[in-house]
Design a protein around this motif. Structure first.
Motif, PDB file in Angstrom:
ATOM      1  N   LYS A  97      -6.177   1.283   4.941  1.00  0.00           N
ATOM      2  CA  LYS A  97      -6.048  -0.158   4.670  1.00  0.00           C
ATOM      3  C   LYS A  97      -4.712  -0.682   5.203  1.00  0.00           C
ATOM      4  O   LYS A  97      -4.636  -1.777   5.776  1.00  0.00           O
ATOM      5  N   LYS A  98      -3.658   0.108   5.014  1.00  0.00           N
ATOM      6  CA  LYS A  98      -2.343  -0.292   5.497  1.00  0.00           C
ATOM      7  C   LYS A  98      -2.352  -0.428   7.026  1.00  0.00           C
ATOM      8  O   LYS A  98      -1.813  -1.394   7.580  1.00  0.00           O
TER       9      LYS A  98
ATOM     10  N   GLU B 184      -3.659   7.402  -0.091  1.00  0.00           N
ATOM     11  CA  GLU B 184      -5.091   7.142   0.071  1.00  0.00           C
ATOM     12  C   GLU B 184      -5.367   5.734   0.619  1.00  0.00           C
ATOM     13  O   GLU B 184      -6.494   5.435   1.031  1.00  0.00           O
ATOM     14  N   ASP B 185      -4.330   4.888   0.623  1.00  0.00           N
ATOM     15  CA  ASP B 185      -4.493   3.535   1.167  1.00  0.00           C
ATOM     16  C   ASP B 185      -3.995   3.427   2.607  1.00  0.00           C
ATOM     17  O   ASP B 185      -3.799   2.321   3.130  1.00  0.00           O
TER      18      ASP B 185
ATOM     19  N   TYR C 158       0.850  -1.201   0.000  1.00  0.00           N
ATOM     20  CA  TYR C 158       0.000   0.000   0.000  1.00  0.00           C
ATOM     21  C   TYR C 158       0.885   1.251   0.000  1.00  0.00           C
ATOM     22  O   TYR C 158       1.044   1.930   1.015  1.00  0.00           O
TER      23      TYR C 158
END
Length: 521
Positions: free
Chosen positions: A342-343, A338-339, A334
């Motif tokens: 999630k990371k 913008e991730d 990631y």
């Protein structure tokens, strides 16, 4: 009118001088402590440094004792009566009695044959002032620890600000005692019948004046003009030594708690200092060792006590370190900003699988803090360190200025303390080593690396004026900390640690039916 005469009383530890002008204490000398010259005894005040006036009342108004001459009668080596006579059969006695081997002096006011000559008001007003002398080498440091302190009857001890001019009107609050406090010595005025209508004031003195603070107190206490009941009071002119002050409460129903003049920190930290640190320190001092060695042993003992928490903190960081390759894989997976969520979620899931918490080292660190903070408060207030030399430091109670340039530099002062410099250097080395082991420079902690380096540098400016004993303690503590981390790193098999985490992950997976989950420290 009359002539001014001086009268002295003394015991093995103190010599008190009185003046017939006002019948008051003129000076207080402590035989067992030396002044800055390390030759002559400490003199808390002398002459006009201090004033005390008692205001009695008759039909014409106030009789201010500062304007009258007393006669010294009934004098012995340890007691004197200062008498203000209206006539041969009418007088007011100030009776001073210095207790054997003690800094405590009884003070009794007793009227004889004064009925009709004084108003029937059952109180006497008192005005007391003292310019507290600079008794230690460091003006700023002593000033920080010098404050007007008082005890509310049946309640706690309070004080005026040490950092600025301050004053307080305590109204009708009953006060047990008022203290004009220096860093290591105090002049305390105590009333058995309590003080009332108390107003206290503290003013800052200029550096170089020879004084720290200008203290004053106005108060009232019980007085029986008929002479049937004396006014019972006490003076304490002596050291701020915890056990010396504590001993004054022995046998008393209502405790004075003068030991509160020795500030030992917040409640939990004070408890540690009062019941553990002081007793261990006294035990070590009893061996006849130099105070530098006593502090060294005390520091090692502290490190031994907190070692279990230190080990837990280290193991938490070691677990994070062996999982770093997996964290790097997630970071590579990631790379986009913008991730980030999630990371983070996947990283926390990874930690959960292996039973590791990123905060696992925080609780052990917090547990250590009260022990470390205890010595932070104890060392600056330990009068035992006063004028005790060690290595290049001539006095562990004040700064060790190996370099002195005379001109004041903002934040730094006019000197450089070597123990402070060594303490800061060990902090920088400790930070470098810790960050290297924990890989603190990773992207998810921006700015942390710079902050970790700035703080040790700031310590030079913060602690440069502090006592060399305190900086020495932190220096030794830092060295032991580095040595501990090096040994732990050398003795920790990270392959076995990773294998243990993998086994834990597998066990948790089986327990959850093959599904990841759970968490832990």
């Amino acid at each position: 009118l009359g002539d001014v005469y001086k009268r002295q009383i003394q015991n093995s530890v103190a010599e008190i001088t009185f003046t017939t002008k006002g019948g008051r204490v003129y000076s207080a000398m402590l035989k067992e402590y030396k002044g800055q010259d390390k030759t002559n005894p400490v003199v808390l005040f002398d002459g006009d440094d201090a004033t005390m006036s008692f205001n009695f009342y008759n039909k014409q108004g106030a009789i201010q004792t500062k304007d009258y001459y007393f006669e010294a009668v009934n004098k012995t080596d340890s007691s004197v009566t200062m008498r203000l006579a209206a006539d041969n059969a009418s007088y007011i006695d100030f009776i001073y009695t210095l207790k054997p081997n003690s800094y405590l002096m009884n003070f009794e006011i007793k009227a004889t044959g004064m009925e009709g000559k004084l108003a029937s008001t059952e109180y006497v007003d008192i005005d007391w002032t003292q310019r507290a002398r600079q008794l230690e080498k460091g003006f700023t440091y002593e000033n920080r620890l010098s404050e007007l302190t008082y005890k509310v009857k049946g309640d706690n001890v309070d004080n005026l600000s040490a950092a600025k001019d301050d004053e307080k009107d305590l109204g009708n609050t009953a006060i047990d005692w008022v203290a004009f406090k220096n860093q290591f010595f105090s002049s305390v005025f105590i009333a058995d019948q309590d003080f009332n209508k108390v107003s206290v004031k503290s003013r800052m003195e200029q550096q170089g004046s020879g004084y720290i603070k200008d203290y004053s107190a106005e108060m009232s206490t019980f007085f029986d003009p008929s002479g049937k009941q004396p006014t019972e009071m006490y003076f304490y002119f002596g050291p701020n030594h915890f056990k010396t002050l504590k001993a004054l409460d022995k046998g008393r129903t209502e405790k004075w708690e003068l030991n509160r003049l020795v500030y030992l920190g917040w409640p939990l930290i004070r408890w540690i200092n009062q019941f553990i640190t002081i007793n261990v320190f006294d035990w070590l001092s009893g061996w006849g060792l130099s105070m530098g060695i006593v502090l060294l042993i005390l520091t090692i003992m502290v490190k031994v006590v907190v070692y279990p928490a230190t080990w837990k903190t280290y193991m938490s960081s070691a677990k994070m370190r062996v999982l770093k390759p997996y964290i790097n894989e997630i970071n590579a997976k990631y790379p986009k900003k913008e991730d980030a969520l999630k990371k983070q979620q996947e990283t926390m899931a990874l930690y959960s699988k292996y039973g590791v918490s990123p905060m696992g080292g925080c609780l052990p660190m917090l547990i250590q803090m009260p022990v470390f903070m205890a010595l932070f408060f104890f060392v600056p207030n330990a009068i035992e360190l006063r004028q005790q030399s060690f290595l290049w430091a001539p006095d562990l109670s004040t700064y060790d200025d190996i370099i002195n340039w005379g001109t004041n530099i903002p934040l730094l002062g006019n000197h450089l303390s070597l123990f402070c410099l060594l303490f800061s250097i060990t902090n920088i080395l400790n930070t470098m080593y810790t960050m290297k082991q924990q890989d603190m420079g990773q992207q998810q902690m921006p700015g942390m690396k710079l902050m970790m380096y700035i703080m040790p540098v700031m310590f030079i400016f913060i602690f440069n004026g502090y006592s060399s004993g305190l900086n020495y303690y932190y220096f030794i503590s830092g060295l032991i900390g580095i040595l501990t981390m090096v040994i732990l790193r050398k003795t920790t098999d990270e392959k076995k640690l990773l294998a243990m985490l993998e086994a834990r992950k597998e066990k948790k997976s089986q327990k959850n039916g093959g599904k990841p989950g759970g968490g832990g420290l």
